[in-house]
Structure formats: C-alpha cells, structure tokens
Design a protein around this motif. Sequence first.
Motif, PDB file in Angstrom:
ATOM      1  N   PHE A   1      61.692 -29.100 -31.021  1.00 53.03           N
ATOM      2  CA  PHE A   1      61.614 -30.488 -31.471  1.00 53.03           C
ATOM      3  C   PHE A   1      60.413 -31.219 -30.870  1.00 53.03           C
ATOM      4  O   PHE A   1      60.080 -31.021 -29.690  1.00 53.03           O
ATOM      5  CB  PHE A   1      62.910 -31.242 -31.141  1.00 53.03           C
ATOM      6  CG  PHE A   1      64.094 -30.691 -31.877  1.00 53.03           C
ATOM      7  CD1 PHE A   1      64.135 -30.731 -33.263  1.00 53.03           C
ATOM      8  CD2 PHE A   1      65.147 -30.099 -31.196  1.00 53.03           C
ATOM      9  CE1 PHE A   1      65.215 -30.196 -33.956  1.00 53.03           C
ATOM     10  CE2 PHE A   1      66.225 -29.571 -31.872  1.00 53.03           C
ATOM     11  CZ  PHE A   1      66.260 -29.617 -33.261  1.00 53.03           C
TER      12      PHE A   1
ATOM     13  N   ALA B   1      61.278 -35.690 -34.300  1.00 55.47           N
ATOM     14  CA  ALA B   1      62.370 -34.756 -34.001  1.00 55.47           C
ATOM     15  C   ALA B   1      63.504 -34.930 -35.008  1.00 55.47           C
ATOM     16  O   ALA B   1      64.099 -33.938 -35.462  1.00 55.47           O
ATOM     17  CB  ALA B   1      62.883 -34.997 -32.581  1.00 55.47           C
TER      18      ALA B   1
ATOM     19  N   GLN C   1      62.597 -33.202 -38.167  1.00 58.43           N
ATOM     20  CA  GLN C   1      62.749 -31.748 -38.010  1.00 58.43           C
ATOM     21  C   GLN C   1      64.223 -31.333 -38.111  1.00 58.43           C
ATOM     22  O   GLN C   1      64.546 -30.295 -38.685  1.00 58.43           O
ATOM     23  CB  GLN C   1      62.187 -31.313 -36.655  1.00 58.43           C
ATOM     24  CG  GLN C   1      60.660 -31.348 -36.607  1.00 58.43           C
ATOM     25  CD  GLN C   1      60.153 -31.069 -35.208  1.00 58.43           C
ATOM     26  OE1 GLN C   1      60.637 -31.641 -34.241  1.00 58.43           O
ATOM     27  NE2 GLN C   1      59.165 -30.192 -35.100  1.00 58.43           N
ATOM     28  N   LYS C   2      65.092 -32.167 -37.541  1.00 54.12           N
ATOM     29  CA  LYS C   2      66.522 -31.849 -37.582  1.00 54.12           C
ATOM     30  C   LYS C   2      67.031 -31.828 -39.018  1.00 54.12           C
ATOM     31  O   LYS C   2      67.825 -30.967 -39.393  1.00 54.12           O
ATOM     32  CB  LYS C   2      67.312 -32.884 -36.764  1.00 54.12           C
ATOM     33  CG  LYS C   2      67.181 -32.681 -35.268  1.00 54.12           C
ATOM     34  CD  LYS C   2      67.922 -33.741 -34.500  1.00 54.12           C
ATOM     35  CE  LYS C   2      67.710 -33.550 -33.011  1.00 54.12           C
ATOM     36  NZ  LYS C   2      68.393 -34.570 -32.210  1.00 54.12           N
TER      37      LYS C   2
END
Lengths: 486, 217
Positions: free
Chosen positions: B85, B92, B95-96
């Motif tokens: 991340f 982040a 990305q999750k």
Amino acid sequence: MSFSEVYLLWSESVALSAVIWSVIIMVLTYLARDPMHKMIEAVAAGIRSACQQTSESLMGAEKKLLDRNSEVLIAAGREASEHLIEREFSRINKIVEMDLSEYPTLHRKISDVVTRIDEDYKQSAEVPPEAPGWAKAVEAVAKIPTSKSDPMVGQILDSIRGSMEKNHEKTLVVYRESSRERHMLLKRMLPSWRAMNNDLKEVDLHVNALMERSRIVDTQMAEYEKIVNETDSAKKTLSSSSLTQFFVAGFVLAIAIGGAVINFNLIARPMAEMVGGSGLLMGYKTASIAALVIILVEVAMGLFLMESLRITRLFPVIGSMKDIMRVRMIWITFSILLTLASVEAGLAYMREVLAQDDAALRASLVGNAGAIIGVSERWITTAAQMGMGFILPFALVFVAIPLESFVHSSRTILGILAAGTLRTMAFFFSVLANTSHYTGSMLTSIYDLFIFIPLWIESTVRGSGKSAKEKTKFNSLHTQSTKEVL
Amino acid sequence: MMRKLILTAIVVTLLAGCSSKEELPHTRGVYMLLDTSGTYTEELVKAQHIINYTLAKLSPGDTFAIARVDTASFSEKDIVAKVTFDDRPSAANRQKRQFREKVDHFVKEVKPSSYTDISGGMLQAIEYLNEAGVGKKTILIFSDLKEELKKGYVRDIPLQVGGYEVVALNVTKLRSDNVDPREYMDRLQMWEQRVQSGEGSWRVINDLERLDSVISD
C-alpha cells in the motif's frame, strides 16, 4: 579454624566458654576504655562539626538566595512599576497633546461667543427713542375742556387730540418693534449660551480625565517609592503577585496546550497525505512529527508577532529593533501565520475527505453502508473543522502573554522553592549534628555499662586505697598536733 | 534576523520532508493461501470476508498478497493479487478497492485443482514476505490442511518461519475426520509441529467471528 572451635577453645562446656570469653572480652574492653572513649568522642565531634558547618553553609546559601530572590523580585517589580508609570505618563501626554492642544482654539471660540453675547446683550438693552418734548405741551393744550360756545376752538382741540393719539400709536408701534428686536437678540443668544456650556463641559471632562490620570500616577508613584525603598510590604505584595501570576499563567497555558493537542489531532492524519503515512522519524510517525512542527512554528511565529507588537518582552533584540524593521517583522510573522492557518484549514478539509473515503471503503468491505453520514450533513463537520483549523493558529498566538508571565513568575517560584529546600536541608544537618553529639555520649555510657564489673572493682579498690591513705594522713597530722600541744 | 528565519524555515521543510524508507519494522505483511482443491472452493466466499476484513485493517505501507493453493503452489503464477500500500492514505484506499475487485473476479472464475500443495504455497509465502522486508509477517492458510501432492513433487522441506505468525483459518472437517477424529487432530498437530520446528508461532481460528485477533491494529 571455625568459629565453634575458637569459641570452645578454653573449655568443652558452652556455658563455661561463654563465661571465659565474656571475662576476656570484658577485661580487654576495660583496658581499651580510654582510647575507645576518645575515639567515640572524636568521631561524634567530627560528625557534629561537619554537620554544623554544612548546616551553616546551607543557611548562608539560603540567605544569599533569599537576598538574590528579593533583588530579582524588587527589580522585576520596579521594572513593571516603571513600565506602568511610563504608560500613564504616555496617556497623560496623549491627553495633553490631543485635548489641551485644542485649548487655544477652544478659548478663542468661547471668547468669540462671550463677545457676541455681550454685544447682543448691549443691543438688547437699548431703549426705544422717546416721543418729542413738544408733545407734552400739545398734550396739555389738548386736555383743555372744549367750549361749546366756540366750535372753532373745539375743532382745533379735537384735531390736536387726534394727532396726539396718532403720535402715541406710532410711538407704541416703534416700541413694540424695538422690543421684538430685543427678544430676537435674546433668542439668538440662546444657542451661543448652549454652545458655550457644551464647550465648558468638554473642558471640564478633559480636566477631570487629566486629574484622574494624575491620581493614578500618584498611587503608582507611591507604590514605586515603596519598591525602591525595598519595604517589606512591597516585597510581600510582589511575592504574592508572582504566585498569583504563576498559577493563573499556568492555568491559561494548560488551556493553550489543550488547544494545541486538538490542533495536532486535526492535522496529523491528513499530514500523512503530504509526508507519507508509514515513515518513522525518531520512533514517531513522520506525519505526527510534521504536524507537531507546524504547531510549534505557529507558536514561535505568535511569540515573534507579540514581541514585534511590543505586547511581550521575552526577546529584547526584537523590542530594541528600529520601528521600520519591527513593522516588517510584524508583517512577515503575520503572513507566515496566515499561510499556516490556511494550510491547516486545507488539511482539516482533507481530513474530512479522508475520513469519508475511509468510512466508505470500510462500509464497502465490511458491508456496513448504513454507517456513512448523509451528504447533506457533511458540510457542517467540514466547515467546523476548517474553521477550527484556521482559527486555532491565531488563538495560539496569544500563548505568548501567559508564557511571559509564567517565565517571569517561575523565577520567583523556583527561588522560593530552592530557598525552602536549602532551609530544610540546613535543619536536617543541624538535627544530625545534635544527634551525633548525643549518640557519642550514649555510646560512651553503653560502653561503660558493658564493663560495669571491672569499673566497680576499680572504684572499690581506689576507694579503699584512698581511705587508707586519708587515715594515715589523719594519724600523722593528729600526732603532729598533739606534739605541738605538748 | 531574516537569515535566521529563512534558516528555520529550511530546517522545518527538511524535517517535514524526510521520512525513513529503508527500515520498516512497524509495517505488516500478510500472505493468504486459498485452498482451491475439490469441494473446498465452495468455502471461498468465506475467504472473501476474511480478505475484506484484512484489507480494512491494513494501513499505508503494509503488504498484502493472495495466492491459490493448487497442484504446484511454489510459483509466482499462483499469486492472485499482491500489493504494497502507498504511503498516502487516499492512494492506499484506491489500491484496496482494486485489490478487492481482483479477488472478487478470482473467486468467480476459480476452477478446482486436483492436488493440494500447501507446503509449496508456504515456501512461496516465506520467500515473498522476506523479500517485501516487512516488520510483522503473517501467513493465513484458508484450507482444510489436507495436503495432497502429485507424484514426484518433493515438499518435505523444513519451513524457515522464524518471526512468522501462521494462522490456519476455517479448517473444515472432512468426511473421514468425522469417522475418525484422530485424523483431523493428527493433521493439525503435524502442521503445528512443522511451523514450530521452524521457530514460527501457530494458531487455528475456525470461528470467523473472532477475526479481530488475526490482524491487530
């Protein structure tokens, strides 16, 4: 050789060995009595002397510290008092410059009004011109009774009366006109009187303000004299004032620290967007350190701003700067503060955006979509956070004022605490000196108590020897006196 | 005075700008093995919940990878999704979301494998997490722990899991386990011994309501 072997050296019997050893120890102790007494007394005297000296030197140090505290207190009080008097004089100067500089104008205004009133008064006092003198003669002729027999005379007299009455009416009209003019003049005087009254009231106000200031200066001068003369009452007042300042400033500083903590929490999280959320610096998150640094820079800028405005006097260098430099400094520090406040407001906004993003993500991951706040309510928290982010840096500027009071009063408080500690230590050493003295005496007595049997034997032997000697001496004296008598 | 102010500003900027990148002892690394053998693929929906929960718990800078356990699992090809991340929380979060989409796609499309190479997956996990250089390493094994290797595959290799926390999740009981529970117990004990002999810590969590102890904040 073990202890038991040594113990049972003289006999197999434990009791007998104990007795033998006791006797040996007692004899040895008796023989060592004088040097032991001297040693105990020397040690006790040494400790006592050392403790007394320490106590005296601590008392001396405490006295010096108290004197120094007093000097500092008086100097601080003197400085504060001088500052207050200076400010009062400055105010008086302003009053004199602003108000009394207008006094000549005011005086001229009042003089003009008085002159005008005087002229008006004079004009209003003028009497209307009297009827001509011959009118009286005509009036007398007109009053002659009319003869019925001579109508000619009657006509003449009627004509004279008519003209007289006309003349009288004319005079009355002139008189009325004159009265009206007088009244008009008097009426015109009224605003002038009022204006003069107002001017005089203004003068009265200014003079009273000046008198009030002079009374304050008198009071402060009296206090200043007390401080300069270093009177006890002045010292007590200053000391008490310091204590009050210390606690009040400490309380306000605690509130300011609370504000700084809130400010920190407001910007620490979004700061991760700027400096990264995973880095560490000296064991702490870089984002937290960066947020802390921003807050500390704001506090520092606040200190400089207050110093440049001459509200506080923590940095004499800034206070003694040229005015132009000082003004520049004010603008620079204010600009930096404004920038930082704007940055904080932006970060507060970012915090809200991040919080919403996190909440949305969590809701989508864990399946708790109902937990997200509705869009319509979001602006309230966003606006509140942005407002706090913008205002708190400026609020922190005022930390400089309690900080200055805290620093100044801390000197006095620390001095009082140090003096108290020194006094306590001096008392402790004094008690230790006395304890050492009495412990020495007690140990000597205990030593003698342990060897009381040899001491008793010694005193008995000495007593019998002494009585035998005295008896021999008495006998010889008696024989000698008998011989002399004989 | 101006010079001092400028100097202070530079120091503050430097202080704010520098962040240590080389040493990351506070970051976490999670590697999850998903058993795709036989009927266990039906359990993958539960695995999705665990993955989502783990995603919600992980922070910027942390590493997360999902790999399937099939016939030969000691391969990068078996890694379904992997991510470290970003430092910035907003990145982040993005990305999750992407990570979750990949996992969802995988669960939909997954085909059962004939064999179950858990050891190969473990070796791959160890290699991956060591390379990631994270501080706290966790391997989650979502499997019934019944290893079935294809003939010729060598997997009796000691697991070097010193400093690792190995958590077995949803270890379901097989039909044969019900006949003889000792099989189930022996299976668990065998894995525990393998992990502990490699100096790692071992835990089993079958109740998925207690996931909070898997990834601590």
